[in-house]
Scaffold this active site. Structure first.
Site: not given
Length: 506
Positions: A54, A110, A154, A200, A342, A344, A398, A442, A458
């Protein structure tokens, strides 16, 4: 941010994150919570994160070979047809980024290692330029007193491994992942205090092997999000997660037997979480809510803590759910020093068990969550894990807020409000006894997002993706977060004060 379970959930999340309306999804924009860093326990870590595919770019430079994400994006897999070929150009701009991290006041950064940059063939010879890059990044962080928190995996599996034997669907990957982890521990472990093995695994199972919205884009009708050409949504999510857990446990066993005593680091596994609220007070909706927790969080946490999958999963999934041997169960059980979480959003759950009894079934038909909302459910999630799983040490790895690029990019008042609310909920959970050790926003920079490419931002720091130099610029959220970390009085701003305070005033 990563994609999640069902077609309906994925579509709702994507719409929310591309057209985010805080008033709709969060109820209202709250005043910034009145707390300071001093309210958190001594030693509590505040950081921010990115991941290799990413942020790094340099996709075909210095010996790196393709990952499944390169293949997926180049085949047009993203809705905006974007790729991570350049991304935020972190591979070339890491020194600038580390300086920004230091200026922000981060305790820790991280990041993840690209398996195919370090081991271009998936195994065997180490790429010296990849090795040099990660050594330099780690050393640069330590120069500024920033602790590296390193993720081994990841979501970016080397394409060569996928091609050779099907990647996470084949138990052969346990040996290859452990050998890759061995290289990382050997080369970097003298300077890394925290390792997360895999990010994840529950999302990998659903998004890569059920709805096919992530590479390797496997699914089967009628469950697929995209036009998958191969896969079996009824079985492959469970097979992949089983192998992910075995690979994690094998890497932890290696670390504990060969490295941990001398390197004094900690190692854990990451779990994606929603908090689930029953749609009503009916017994069926309450049962469906617990079933959802078992299928999302328990799918990973139960093996780690108890050595086996939740009973409700075994009852519903039956023979489609792999079984642990006695030795595997013993190796998986207790294979963590901490849990990475993580988080959200939260989800309303309405029972749909009667409608889901017809065959064929996939992961989502096995538990079925519904509408996405965004209350402050993080505290509930942390306290649930405390009570259900023996209060393990947890790092929020995250948590963040996506804005469409047409929103006010620099003066991101909504992100400040979101972060303040969620960090406040972490503090409330700690005060109620949850063993939370740190919080990572994140993302540190705007990056290539797995759900939205470059149509979703983000980052605490703006990245101009139209500029070949990928210019960075701090947003108001970076200023707010920095003030929190540096214990400045600016943390106690109301929404009105924030809206009247442009970044240019900083």
């Amino acid at each position: 941010m990563s994609g999640l379970g069902s077609l309906a959930s994925a579509l709702i999340i994507l719409v929310l994150l591309l057209t985010w309306d805080q008033e709709l999804c969060y109820g209202q924009i709250h005043d910034v919570y009145k707390y300071s860093r001093d309210d958190f326990p001594a030693g509590f870590i505040f950081g921010a994160g990115t991941s290799a595919y990413q942020v790094e770019g340099a996709a075909a430079e210095d010996g790196r070979t393709p990952s499944v994400w390169d293949t997926f994006t180049h085949a047009g897999g993203m809705l905006d047809k974007s790729t991570g070929d350049v991304a935020s150009d972190g591979y070339h701009k890491y020194k600038e980024d580390v300086k920004l991290a230091a200026d922000t006041g981060l305790d820790s950064y991280r990041f993840s290692i690209s398996w195919s940059r370090l081991l271009p063939n998936g195994r065997g010879a180490v790429n010296p330029k990849g090795l040099a890059y990660y050594n330099s990044l780690i050393d640069e962080l330590l120069k500024y007193g920033i602790k590296p928190h390193v993720t081994l995996y990841h979501l970016d599996l080397p394409q060569v491994i996928e091609d050779e034997y099907g990647g996470w669907l084949n138990e052969k990957i346990v040996e290859d992942f452990t050998a890759y982890a061995d290289v990382c521990f050997r080369e970097f472990g003298d300077r890394v205090s925290h390792w997360t093995t895999i990010v994840e695994p529950n999302v990998i199972g659903t998004s890569s092997y059920d709805n096919g919205m992530f590479p390797p884009n496997r699914c089967s009708n009628p469950f697929g999000f995209f036009n998958c050409t191969a896969g079996d949504s009824t079985t492959e999510p469970y097979v992949a997660v089983h192998n992910l857990l075995l690979a994690h446990a094998s890497a932890v066993t290696l670390y504990r037997t060969k490295y941990q005593a001398n390197q004094n680091g900690l190692i854990g596994l990451n779990v994606y979480s929603f908090w689930y609220y029953p749609f009503s007070n009916s017994i069926l909706d309450i049962q469906a809510t617990q079933r959802s927790l078992d299928f999302l969080i328990g799918w990973i946490m139960n093996p780690l803590v108890f050595g086996d999958y939740p009973e409700v999963m075994k009852k519903i999934v039956r023979s489609r759910l792999p079984s642990f041997t006695k030795d595997q169960s013993e190796q998986v059980k207790g294979s963590f020093d901490f849990i990475g979480l993580n988080h959200y959003l939260s989800v309303w759950v309405k029972d749909n068990s009667n409608a889901s009894k017809t065959a064929p079934r996939d992961y989502n038909a096995d538990f079925i969550p519904t509408d996405i909302i965004d209350p402050a459910g993080l505290q509930h999630c942390l306290e649930y894990i405390k009570n259900a799983y023996g209060n393990p040490p947890i790092y929020i790895e995250e948590n963040g807020y996506g804005l469409f690029p047409t929103n006010d990019t620099i003066n991101d008042v909504e992100r400040v409000s979101y972060m303040s609310g969620f960090i406040g909920s972490v503090l409330d959970a700690i005060r109620n006894g949850a063993n939370v050790k740190g919080y990572y926003a994140w993302s540190f920079l705007d990056v290539f997002e797995f759900l939205g490419g470059y149509q979703m931002r983000f980052g605490l720091y703006y990245v101009d993706f139209r500029d070949s130099n990928r210019r960075r610029q701090p947003k108001l959220s970076a200023v707010w977060y920095s003030e929190l970390l540096k214990k400045k009085a600016g943390i106690r701003m109301s929404r009105k004060e924030l809206q009247g305070r442009s970044y240019s005033q900083q």
